[in-house]
Design an enzyme around this catalytic site. Structure first.
Site, short mmCIF file in Angstrom:
data_model
loop_
_atom_site.label_atom_id
_atom_site.label_comp_id
_atom_site.label_asym_id
_atom_site.label_seq_id
_atom_site.Cartn_x
_atom_site.Cartn_y
_atom_site.Cartn_z
CG ASP A 1 3.51 -33.25 58.65
OD1 ASP A 1 3.52 -32.05 58.96
OD2 ASP A 1 4.55 -33.89 58.40
CE LYS B 1 6.48 -31.79 56.85
NZ LYS B 1 7.18 -32.90 57.55
#
Length: 370
Positions: free
Chosen positions: A219, A223
Site C-alpha cells: 500500500d 502511494k
C-alpha cells in the site's frame, strides 16, 4: 459551471467510502448534481425516461433494483450526456483493476474521472501513460489515493507547477502502519508485543481483514508510485514515467517476508503465525530505543538519487515522525528548493470512510467551481 446547470454523476461502488460520497454530495448546499447511475457490486440503478433517482431514497431504490451491473451502459449514458453539452463525471469508489482500465476510454469520451482507486496510477506505466494522454479530453482527479482527504497530491502538483524543485518526499503514508508503530515503538516506551498490537489494530478495524495485506508494504509502495510519477525530474531522458512496473518497482521492505503461504492468504492463520515474529520485532525496538530512536514504517521518494523505497526505519525521538503522530495519522514532509531549511509538512487522519470521501467530493467540486 454556469448557474442552473447540474453535474451529471455516476457513482460506481457504494460501500463505506461510496456511501459517504453520495451523502456528502446530497448534503452540499451550494452546488447541484444529478445522479445518473449508481452501482453496487451486484446491481445497478439508472433513471428511466419518467423517473429520476431520488437522492434521498437512493439506498432503498438500489437495493430493490434487479438490474445487473453494466459499466459499459454507464459509460454510454455519460457519453450521451457529454454530447448534449452536459458535464459528466464517473466516480470510481472501487479498488478494481478492471474499472481502472476503463479510465482512458472514459476520458477520451470527454467524461471526467474522480477516484480513490490507486490501481490505475500505481500499476504498469503503460496504463498511466494512456490516462495522461486521454486527459486532453477529460480530467482525472485522485487526491484521495494518497492520504485520504489530506491535500498531498494537490500540494505536490502546486509545488511542481509553480516551478519548485522537489528534493525529497518522506512520510508515514499508511494509517495502519502508523497506528501499529506509534503504539509498538512509542517515545515513552512500550513492552507490548508486536502481534498483540496488530491483533488490537485488527479488532478496531485499522487493518485489512488479513493484516498481511498491510504489513507487506504494498500500500505504501503504491502511494509512492503515485507521487513519484508527478515529479518531472524522475522521468527518463525519453520522457517516460518512472517505475515501469508501478509499485512492484519500488524498493519495498515487507514485514512478513518469512510468512508461510497459508498465513499470507488467510487472516486468521496469519494471526496464529505472527507471534513467532515477536522476538524479532522486540529486538529491533530495543536496539532503536538504545540509540534514542523509534521505529516508523516510512516511504521515501529521493529525487536527487532517484530512489523510491518503503522501509522500516529508525528516527530520533525528537523527530516529527516520533513526536507528532497519534492514532492512525499520516505525516508527509516535502523537502524542496523553496522549503529547504524547514520542510513543508502535511499531517492528519490518513484513513477512514468520511475523510476519504471528503477527498473525493473535494475533487468533484473542483470540476464545477466557477
Amino acid at each position: 459551471m454556469e448557474p442552473g446547470k447540474y453535474l451529471q454523476v455516476a457513482v460506481v461502488g457504494v460501500g463505506g467510502v461510496g456511501t459517504q460520497v453520495v451523502e456528502q454530495l446530497i448534503a452540499n448546499p451550494i452546488y447541484g448534481f444529478q445522479l445518473v447511475a449508481l452501482t453496487s457490486s451486484k446491481r445497478m440503478l439508472q433513471p428511466t425516461k419518467d423517473l429520476c433517482i431520488n437522492p434521498i431514497a437512493w439506498k432503498d431504490a438500489l437495493n430493490a433494483s434487479e438490474t445487473p451491473v453494466d459499466l459499459s451502459a454507464v459509460k454510454s449514458t455519460l457519453q450521451e450526456l457529454v454530447k448534449q453539452g452536459k458535464k459528466a463525471v464517473f466516480i470510481d469508489n472501487t479498488s478494481s483493476q478492471d474499472v481502472a482500465e476503463m479510465y482512458p476510454a472514459l476520458l477520451s469520451a470527454g467524461i471526467d474521472v474522480v477516484t480513490p482507486n490507486k490501481k490505475a496510477f500505481s500499476g504498469e506505466a503503460g496504463l498511466y501513460q494512456a490516462i495522461v494522454q486521454a486527459s486532453r479530453s477529460g480530467r482525472y482527479l485522485h487526491e484521495s489515493t494518497v492520504g485520504a482527504g489530506l491535500p498531498i497530491i494537490s500540494t505536490l502538483r502546486d509545488l511542481v507547477e509553480t516551478g519548485d524543485k522537489v528534493v525529497k518526499i518522506e512520510g508515514v503514508f499508511s494509517g495502519t502502519m502508523s497506528y501499529i508503530f506509534n503504539n509498538f515503538s512509542a517515545v515513552e516506551g512500550s513492552d507490548e508485543s508486536f502481534s498483540s498490537i496488530v491483533k488490537g489494530a485488527r479488532a478496531q478495524g485499522y487493518t485489512e481483514p488479513n493484516p498481511a495485506d498491510d504489513l507487506n508494504g504494498a500500500d505504501v509502495a503504491r502511494k509512492l508510485t503515485i507521487l513519484a510519477r508527478i515529479i518531472p525530474e524522475l522521468k527518463d531522458e525519453q520522457g517516460n514515467f518512472p517505475l515501469l512496473h508501478g509499485y512492484q518497482s519500488v524498493e519495498t521492505t515487507s514485514l512478513i517476508q518469512d510468512a508461510p503461504a497459508s498465513a499470507v492468504s488467510n487472516g486468521d492463520e496469519f494471526m496464529k503465525w505472527l507471534p513467532e515474529q515477536d522476538a524479532h520485532f522486540s529486538q529491533m525496538r530495543e536496539q532503536a530505543a538504545n540509540e534514542g530512536s523509534v521505529l516508523r514504517y516510512v516511504g521515501v521518494v529521493d529525487v536527487k538519487n532517484k530512489v523510491v523505497k518503503a522501509e522500516l526505519a529508525k528516527y530520533p525521538k525528537t523527530h516529527p515522525f516520533a513526536t507528532s503522530l497519534g492514532g492512525s495519522d499520516n505525516i508527509i514532509m516535502f523537502h524542496t528548493e523553496r522549503y529547504g531549511k524547514r520542510p513543508l509538512i502535511v499531517q492528519g487522519a490518513g484513513a477512514g470512510n468520511d475523510v476519504t470521501a471528503m477527498g473525493v467530493v473535494s475533487d468533484i467540486l473542483k470540476l464545477i467551481r466557477p
